[in-house]
Enzyme design. Structure first.
Site, PDB file in Angstrom:
ATOM      1  CD  GLU A 207      24.324  73.330   7.545  1.00  0.00           C
ATOM      2  OE1 GLU A 207      23.327  73.208   8.271  1.00  0.00           O
ATOM      3  OE2 GLU A 207      25.363  72.656   7.677  1.00  0.00           O
TER       4      GLU A 207
ATOM      5  CG  ASP B  81      32.409  77.750  10.859  1.00  0.00           C
ATOM      6  OD1 ASP B  81      32.834  78.893  10.653  1.00  0.00           O
ATOM      7  OD2 ASP B  81      32.765  77.077  11.844  1.00  0.00           O
TER       8      ASP B  81
ATOM      9  CG  ASP C  50      23.241  74.767  19.216  1.00  0.00           C
ATOM     10  OD1 ASP C  50      23.841  74.907  18.134  1.00  0.00           O
ATOM     11  OD2 ASP C  50      23.566  73.914  20.063  1.00  0.00           O
TER      12      ASP C  50
HETATM   13  P1  5GP Z   1      31.124  73.447   9.160  1.00  0.00           P
HETATM   14  O1  5GP Z   1      31.231  71.970   8.903  1.00  0.00           O
HETATM   15  O2  5GP Z   1      30.775  74.262   7.944  1.00  0.00           O
HETATM   16  O3  5GP Z   1      32.348  73.965   9.845  1.00  0.00           O
HETATM   17  O4  5GP Z   1      30.038  73.606  10.275  1.00  0.00           O
HETATM   18  C1  5GP Z   1      28.721  73.772  10.071  1.00  0.00           C
HETATM   19  C2  5GP Z   1      28.007  73.593  11.391  1.00  0.00           C
HETATM   20  O5  5GP Z   1      28.768  74.135  12.491  1.00  0.00           O
HETATM   21  C3  5GP Z   1      26.729  74.369  11.360  1.00  0.00           C
HETATM   22  O6  5GP Z   1      25.669  73.603  10.850  1.00  0.00           O
HETATM   23  C4  5GP Z   1      26.543  74.704  12.840  1.00  0.00           C
HETATM   24  O7  5GP Z   1      25.916  73.642  13.491  1.00  0.00           O
HETATM   25  C5  5GP Z   1      27.959  74.835  13.377  1.00  0.00           C
HETATM   26  N1  5GP Z   1      28.369  76.238  13.409  1.00  0.00           N
HETATM   27  C6  5GP Z   1      29.306  76.842  12.653  1.00  0.00           C
HETATM   28  N2  5GP Z   1      29.413  78.151  12.948  1.00  0.00           N
HETATM   29  C7  5GP Z   1      28.518  78.382  13.919  1.00  0.00           C
HETATM   30  C8  5GP Z   1      28.132  79.583  14.644  1.00  0.00           C
HETATM   31  O8  5GP Z   1      28.630  80.710  14.451  1.00  0.00           O
HETATM   32  N3  5GP Z   1      27.148  79.429  15.565  1.00  0.00           N
HETATM   33  C9  5GP Z   1      26.546  78.238  15.819  1.00  0.00           C
HETATM   34  N4  5GP Z   1      25.602  78.218  16.744  1.00  0.00           N
HETATM   35  N5  5GP Z   1      26.872  77.113  15.158  1.00  0.00           N
HETATM   36  C10 5GP Z   1      27.852  77.185  14.219  1.00  0.00           C
END
Ligand code: 5GP
Length: 173
Positions: free
Chosen positions: A97, A101, A157
């Site tokens: 991945e 986040d 992105d």
């Molecule tokens: P999670 O489900 O862990 O919250 O999110 C993961 C996804 O959120 C990542 O694969 C990415 O697409 C997006 N994401 C989370 N944080 C960031 C960030 O700081 N920058 C960007 N561009 N995408 C993020």
């Protein structure tokens, strides 16, 4: 757009760390039947560099999921846009991945993949933002742990753009 980006991790720092991860993964998966599953879209530069740093024979596959709701934050409801084209049943799966986040996406994806009965399932991420975690997911390999910034570049992105930056930077809206 890129004028609003402050460099956080240089191209050289990223490449050094990716090589280190490759060495570790080469040791850990030696002699094992491995399938490396990259989560599109953001993973593509990291995946390309990482798989070339693993000195073993293994399958490479991709999966693309989407979170319902849209926006900058994921909701945890994921649906599969593209599924893996290699079976992971009875094999060792490594999910790759770009960034973890809240952890919701990987939580869902790992549960989904566990149902397919791999021998093992591990997670490798380029970036980890532990301060934002909402659900605990075991992340086995981490490139860099970062503060709570919105980062772009090296696959990450802003509304589809800036994925082509060779470094990772903080975006200032
Ligand atoms: P999670 O489900 O862990 O919250 O999110 C993961 C996804 O959120 C990542 O694969 C990415 O697409 C997006 N994401 C989370 N944080 C960031 C960030 O700081 N920058 C960007 N561009 N995408 C993020």
């Amino acid at each position: 757009m890129r004028k609003r980006v402050t460099p956080l991790l240089s191209e050289a720092q990223i490449q050094t760390r990716v090589q280190e991860l490759g060495v570790q993964l080469t040791k850990d998966y030696a002699g094992k039947d491995l399938v490396v599953v990259g989560l599109l879209n953001g993973v593509f530069p990291f995946m390309a560099d990482l798989v070339r740093a693993i000195d073993l024979d293994f399958d490479v596959s991709f999966m693309q999921v989407a979170s319902y709701g849209g926006g900058l934050e994921s909701t945890g409801e994921v649906h599969i846009l593209k599924d893996t084209d290699r079976s992971i049943r009875g094999r060792h799966a490594l999910v790759v991945e770009d960034i973890v986040d809240t952890g919701l996406t990987l939580f869902k994806v790992s549960n989904l993949l566990k149902d397919r009965e791999p021998l093992s399932l591990r997670i490798c991420t380029l970036l980890d933002k532990p301060s934002r975690r909402k659900v605990q997911v075991p992340v086995d390999y981490i490139g860099f742990t970062i503060e709570d910034h919105f980062v772009v570049g090296y696959g990450l992105d802003l509304d589809g753009k800036l994925r082509n930056l060779p470094y990772v930077g903080v975006y200032h809206p």
